[in-house]
Every structure is written in structure tokens, then in C-alpha cells.
Write an enzyme that holds these catalytic residues in place. Sequence first.
Site, PDB file in Angstrom:
ATOM      1  N   SER A 114       0.830  -1.202   0.000  1.00 33.97           N
ATOM      2  CA  SER A 114       0.000   0.000   0.000  1.00 33.97           C
ATOM      3  C   SER A 114       0.872   1.263   0.000  1.00 33.97           C
ATOM      4  O   SER A 114       1.576   1.533  -0.958  1.00 33.97           O
ATOM      5  CB  SER A 114      -0.935  -0.045   1.211  1.00 33.97           C
ATOM      6  OG  SER A 114      -1.869   0.991   1.189  1.00 33.97           O
ATOM      7  N   HIS A 139      -2.491  -1.658  -4.428  1.00 28.03           N
ATOM      8  CA  HIS A 139      -3.956  -1.633  -4.514  1.00 28.03           C
ATOM      9  C   HIS A 139      -4.476  -0.206  -4.609  1.00 28.03           C
ATOM     10  O   HIS A 139      -3.747   0.756  -4.356  1.00 28.03           O
ATOM     11  CB  HIS A 139      -4.606  -2.369  -3.337  1.00 28.03           C
ATOM     12  CG  HIS A 139      -4.374  -1.722  -1.996  1.00 28.03           C
ATOM     13  ND1 HIS A 139      -4.909  -0.508  -1.637  1.00 28.03           N
ATOM     14  CD2 HIS A 139      -3.683  -2.145  -0.911  1.00 28.03           C
ATOM     15  CE1 HIS A 139      -4.567  -0.208  -0.408  1.00 28.03           C
ATOM     16  NE2 HIS A 139      -3.800  -1.181   0.064  1.00 28.03           N
TER      17      HIS A 139
END
Length: 211
Positions: A114, A139
Site C-alpha cells: 500500500s 492496490h
Amino acid sequence: MNLEKLHGALAQMSAALDDKNGPKSPPQPPVQPGQMMWNAGVYYFADAFTYESTRPVVNWIIEKNLLPDSERPNELTLIINSPGGSVHAAFGLIDAMKGSAIDIKTVGLGMIASCGILTFMAGEKGKRFLTPNTSILSHQYSWGSGGKEHELFARVKEFELSSERMIENYKKCTGLTEKKIREILLPAQDVWLTAEEAVKHGIADKIVTVY
């Protein structure tokens, strides 16, 4: 031999040894944990991204940049091991990295997920290193919110702006088009990457095998 004579003899012996060995160096203070890394321009960030956890990293970059030219290092090394966290805290650190007059080398160790991958790829191109055992997660921006209707509309705009910032960071750091980024790195589902895939897609530059 009485005590006074014994004390005098010991003092003479001590003085003779001092003369033989030369002047004594003043005692050095013990090296504090992390001091050698700090002096060498190395910072190990092993935490989630929050304003509190990134503050000392930003301070470190700024302080190194404020050193006189004669003391300023040629590069800084930021080792990242993080499951992610606040995208706003991450972008604060990324801006400090990109604004640095000193190259920031990044090393992925353990996990860059992330915000971890977002920050890792912002290292100086050609100086972004991974180990084969590093877990790599990319993501889309995610968030949760509650409140009144007008507050939710405002949050939606903030979500869109943050998503755009993420896309722009991926584009600048990987060299991929937005279409490719959305297809390969930021589709609807989470994307776990191998170190080889990270290099292939421009996230990292080199894999370092340590054993």
C-alpha cells in the site's frame, strides 16, 4: 614498608607507566543505538504510515539537507518494511524525498504494501532495491467514512483527489501509462507482486540476493 611508602611507590609506578604509554585519550561516550546508522545516512522505517511515524523520517531528510556541503552525504538510504497506512502521511514523506537535494536510495525489506510501495517507488531511479523475500502489495486507494450527506459528498471528492495523486505518483515513478497502471497495478482487486514483477513494471530497479 609502611602504608605511606607503599602508596608513594604505587604512585611512582603509575606515573612511569603513563610516561611509557603516552598521554591517555579522554574517555569516549558510548555509541547510542542507531547512531551509527544515522551518521551513515541510513534510516530503517518499520511501521505503519502515520503522521507520528513519518515525522522523524521527514526530519531526518531535512536535517541531512541542511548540513554544510562538506558534511552533506552523497545519498541517503531509506529501508522500508511497512504494511501501509495513511496515504496523506505517505505523500508528506514522498514530497520530502522528492524535494531533497540528496538522492534517496530505497530498500524494500520484509513488506512494502500500500503506502509502503507508494513510498518505495519514489526513491531515486536506479537506486530502488528489493530482496527476493520482500512481500509487495499494490492496490487502489481505500477509505471508510461516516457523517451527514453533505460531508460524504466532500469525502468523495477527497477520495477522487487522493486516487488521482496515487495514479500520478505511479506514472512518474514507473513510466507506465495510466491505462497500464489501472490494468496491472491498480485494478479493482489487490495485486501481490514478486520482486521480478516489481522490476518489470518499473517499481524497483534491482533485486539483491542476500543468501
